[in-house]
Design an enzyme around this catalytic site. Structure first.
Site, mmCIF file in Angstrom:
data_model
loop_
_atom_site.group_PDB
_atom_site.id
_atom_site.type_symbol
_atom_site.label_atom_id
_atom_site.label_comp_id
_atom_site.label_asym_id
_atom_site.label_seq_id
_atom_site.Cartn_x
_atom_site.Cartn_y
_atom_site.Cartn_z
ATOM 1 N N SER A 129 43.783 45.210 46.693
ATOM 2 C CA SER A 129 42.597 46.057 46.743
ATOM 3 C C SER A 129 42.827 47.322 45.911
ATOM 4 O O SER A 129 43.090 47.219 44.711
ATOM 5 C CB SER A 129 42.250 46.364 48.204
ATOM 6 O OG SER A 129 40.956 46.905 48.326
ATOM 7 N N ASP A 222 34.286 37.702 48.405
ATOM 8 C CA ASP A 222 34.728 39.072 48.680
ATOM 9 C C ASP A 222 33.510 39.973 48.860
ATOM 10 O O ASP A 222 32.682 40.118 47.960
ATOM 11 C CB ASP A 222 35.601 39.574 47.526
ATOM 12 C CG ASP A 222 36.354 40.844 47.862
ATOM 13 O OD1 ASP A 222 35.759 41.755 48.470
ATOM 14 O OD2 ASP A 222 37.547 40.933 47.511
ATOM 15 N N HIS A 254 37.327 39.598 51.442
ATOM 16 C CA HIS A 254 38.273 40.596 50.940
ATOM 17 C C HIS A 254 39.657 40.435 51.567
ATOM 18 O O HIS A 254 40.663 40.791 50.972
ATOM 19 C CB HIS A 254 37.728 42.003 51.196
ATOM 20 C CG HIS A 254 38.407 43.075 50.407
ATOM 21 N ND1 HIS A 254 38.437 43.095 49.027
ATOM 22 C CD2 HIS A 254 39.099 44.175 50.808
ATOM 23 C CE1 HIS A 254 39.101 44.157 48.609
ATOM 24 N NE2 HIS A 254 39.520 44.829 49.669
#
Length: 286
Positions: A129, A222, A254
């Site tokens: 991320s 995601d 995600h």
């Protein structure tokens, strides 16, 4: 000591190693730290080093995330020197402070290579991320004087030789407005006031012929960083004929799971750790 079952090395953890200091701040705010994980006994040859950069939307998270068994301990137990790195969060400073910090950590590893048995010519980085975004920038902005920063010594290069980028943005001008609060905090203002800074922070903008090998992992569902962000980065790398492995997690959110409400667990993260280990072995050697 940590010991990963069926691995060739035990792991010696050297916590809270100071890698730099931000000018103009008091020590309790200025100093930057990383945790170092060393394979033990020391490998007979100099070892490659790999930095792990945590996620958390640039506004949260901490370097201890890297102590999950499928992250830095896995690499150190297989002969890598691994480092979990803290960097300034958006509540402390806007971009590019975060990139300045992680570049300083790379330079610190090279400056201390002899002490820790590191091969300074073989340094990799991975992150998830927000950490994956910073990892990608490390791989694409080496040598950019305007992005080297104000933390740590400038005597050593900040280039890396391999990058694992997971669930990360690559092109901020095309990120959805649902992320406005997080991104406005990172860039210190809305898109109308920070358009150039957002472009500067986009790894896809900086791909060039000298970019190292990439492994990109992203889920097709995601809900935070759209799958198209990964596709954009892959296209940019392939346009310059750079080496890129694209691992698509079909149905992954995600968290790379089909259920977005589940916490991180062994599956599929343990397998992704082994995938990264194989990638770093191939690109950096052990």
């Amino acid at each position: 000591m940590l010991l990963t079952p069926e691995s060739p090395y035990a792991v010696d953890v050297r916590a809270a190693q100071k890698y730099g200091s931000v000018p103009g701040l008091p020590a309790w705010q200025a100093d930057r730290y990383l945790d170092l994980l060393l394979p033990t006994p020391r490998p007979p040859e100099l070892a490659p080093a790999v930095l792990y950069l945590h996620g958390g939307g640039w506004r949260a998270g901490e370097r201890s995330t890297g102590m999950y068994p499928w992250l830095s301990p896995l690499l150190a137990a297989h002969g890598f020197v691994a480092a979990n790195v803290s960097y300034r969060l958006s509540g402390q400073a806007p971009f590019p402070a975060q990139l300045y910090d992680v570049k300083a950590a790379v330079r610190w590893l090279r400056a201390n290579a002899e002490a820790y048995g590191i091969d300074p010519e073989r340094v990799g980085v991975w992150g998830d991320s927000a950490g994956g975004h910073l990892a990608a920038l490390l791989g694409t902005t080496a040598g950019r004087a305007d992005l080297e920063g104000d933390c740590g010594s400038a005597e050593w290069p900040s280039a890396v030789q391999a990058v694992v980028m997971r669930c990360a943005p690559s092109d901020f001008p095309t990120m959805p407005q649902e992320n406005a609060e997080v991104l406005d905090a990172l860039f210190g203002g809305p898109p109308s006031e920070t358009a150039e800074l957002r472009r500067l922070a986009s790894p896809a903008e900086h791909v060039h012929v000298g970019v190292p090998p990439f492994l990109i992992v992203h889920g097709t569902r995601d809900e935070i960083v759209p799958f198209e962000q990964a596709e954009t980065m892959v296209r940019a790398l392939r346009a310059y004929e750079r080496e890129v492995t694209f691992h698509v997690v079909d149905g992954g959110h995600h968290n790379l799971l089909e259920n977005l409400d589940l916490p991180l667990g062994n599956d599929p993260w343990a397998d992704l750790g082994l995938q990264a280990l194989d990638f770093f072995r191939r690109t950096l050697g052990t």
